[in-house]
Design an enzyme around this catalytic site. Sequence first.
Site, PDB file in Angstrom:
ATOM      1  CG  ASP A  30       6.767  11.564  20.001  1.00 10.27           C
ATOM      2  OD1 ASP A  30       6.554  11.226  18.823  1.00 10.27           O
ATOM      3  OD2 ASP A  30       6.080  12.394  20.606  1.00 10.27           O
ATOM      4  CG  ASN A  78       2.074   3.797  16.291  1.00  8.26           C
ATOM      5  OD1 ASN A  78       3.059   3.444  16.939  1.00  8.26           O
ATOM      6  ND2 ASN A  78       1.559   5.020  16.411  1.00  8.26           N
TER       7      ASN A  78
HETATM    8  C1  FPP Z   1       6.901   8.128  17.117  1.00  5.53           C
HETATM    9  O1  FPP Z   1       7.354   9.217  16.372  1.00  5.53           O
HETATM   10  C2  FPP Z   1       7.716   6.983  16.820  1.00  5.53           C
HETATM   11  C3  FPP Z   1       7.259   5.795  16.317  1.00  5.53           C
HETATM   12  C4  FPP Z   1       5.837   5.551  16.059  1.00  5.53           C
HETATM   13  C5  FPP Z   1       8.197   4.728  15.995  1.00  5.53           C
HETATM   14  C6  FPP Z   1       9.325   4.605  16.956  1.00  5.53           C
HETATM   15  C7  FPP Z   1      10.293   3.605  16.490  1.00  5.53           C
HETATM   16  C8  FPP Z   1      11.621   3.777  16.462  1.00  5.53           C
HETATM   17  C9  FPP Z   1      12.286   5.000  16.934  1.00  5.53           C
HETATM   18  C10 FPP Z   1      12.539   2.724  16.006  1.00  5.53           C
HETATM   19  C11 FPP Z   1      12.214   1.508  16.776  1.00  5.53           C
HETATM   20  C12 FPP Z   1      13.074   0.416  16.574  1.00  5.53           C
HETATM   21  C13 FPP Z   1      12.655  -0.850  16.724  1.00  5.53           C
HETATM   22  C14 FPP Z   1      13.654  -1.895  16.737  1.00  5.53           C
HETATM   23  C15 FPP Z   1      11.246  -1.213  16.846  1.00  5.53           C
HETATM   24  P1  FPP Z   1       6.364   9.909  15.346  1.00  5.53           P
HETATM   25  O2  FPP Z   1       6.449   9.190  14.046  1.00  5.53           O
HETATM   26  O3  FPP Z   1       4.980   9.950  15.935  1.00  5.53           O
HETATM   27  O4  FPP Z   1       6.994  11.329  15.248  1.00  5.53           O
HETATM   28  P2  FPP Z   1       6.210  12.708  15.111  1.00  5.53           P
HETATM   29  O5  FPP Z   1       5.423  12.877  16.381  1.00  5.53           O
HETATM   30  O6  FPP Z   1       7.304  13.699  14.979  1.00  5.53           O
HETATM   31  O7  FPP Z   1       5.353  12.615  13.888  1.00  5.53           O
END
Ligand code: FPP
Length: 259
Positions: A30, A78
Site C-alpha cells: 500500500d 480496485n
Molecule cells: C495500493 O496502493 C496498491 C495497489 C492497488 C497496487 C499494488 C500493486 C503493486 C505494488 C505492484 C504489483 C505488482 C504485480 C506484479 C501485480 P494505493 O494505490 O491504494 O496507494 P494510496 O493508498 O497511497 O493511494
Amino acid sequence: MAAEVNTASAGAPVDGAKGPPALHVAIVMDGNGRWAKSRGLPRTLGHRAGVEALKRTVSAAPKLGIGRLTVFGFSTENWSRPATEVAELMALPKRYFETDIARLEREGVRVRVIGRREGLSAELVKIIEGAQARTAHNTVFNLDIAFNYGGQADIVEAARRFAKAVAAGEARPEDLNEVVFASHLATAGSPPPDVIIRPSGEQRLSNFLLWEAAYAEFVFQDVLWPDYGAEHLQAALAAYAARDRRYGAVVADDVLAAG
Ligand code: FPP
C-alpha cells in the site's frame, strides 16, 4: 509459543537452512498513490515504482528466513478506480514477468497468481498461466500474487464449490470442517501466513486473506510501498520475533500459575 525467525540463516538459502521453519509473510503493498502524489507524479508511476519494490522484497526474503510471500496486487474492489489507473494496474503483471521471470525461474521461485480470472484479458491470463507453468517445478521459494482477489469473494466461492460437491453427491454436509473448507480456497496448498505486513501507515486488512489471517501476527509500518526494501522487511521480522504466539492457548508458565 514464541514467534520464531530464522535470522541465523540470513544469507543462506531457505531450503538448506537449519532451525525454525521458513516463514510465510503476506504483504498489503500500500501507498503507491501517495508516493507518486508526494513527488507530483501520476499515480500510475507510483504503481510502477511498486513493482520495483516487489522485486527488491522477493530478492531479500529468502535471505531473511522467509520461504513464502503472498502479496496483494489487485483487489476485487480496485475495479472501481478510474479506467486509466485500472489499465495500468492490469499491465503490472506483464511488466513484472517480462523483466523478471527468467530470474525467478533461475532462483527457484515458484509463482502462483491467486484470484479470479474472470474480468482479466485473454492476453493477461496467458501471461499469468505462462509464468506459473515456467516456474511450476521450483521449490526454493513460493511467491503468491493475489490479483483480482477478494477475501470475502473467495470464501463465498469456496462455499459454492463445496455446495456443488454436496449437490453432486460427492460430499456430505457433515464432511465439512476447517481443513476441508480451506482446501476449497484460492490459497489451498499454502500454509496460513505467520505475519501480515501493511506499510503506508494504514491499519486494516482490506479484504485480504480473511480466512487465512486467523492467527497471523500483524505488523504495520510507516513507509510507503515504493520505498520498501530489505531493511523494512528485516524490521518487520524483528517485530514479529518479539510476539508471543499462543493460538488461543496459554503459555506454559501461566498453566502452572493457574494451578
Ligand atoms: C495500493 O496502493 C496498491 C495497489 C492497488 C497496487 C499494488 C500493486 C503493486 C505494488 C505492484 C504489483 C505488482 C504485480 C506484479 C501485480 P494505493 O494505490 O491504494 O496507494 P494510496 O493508498 O497511497 O493511494
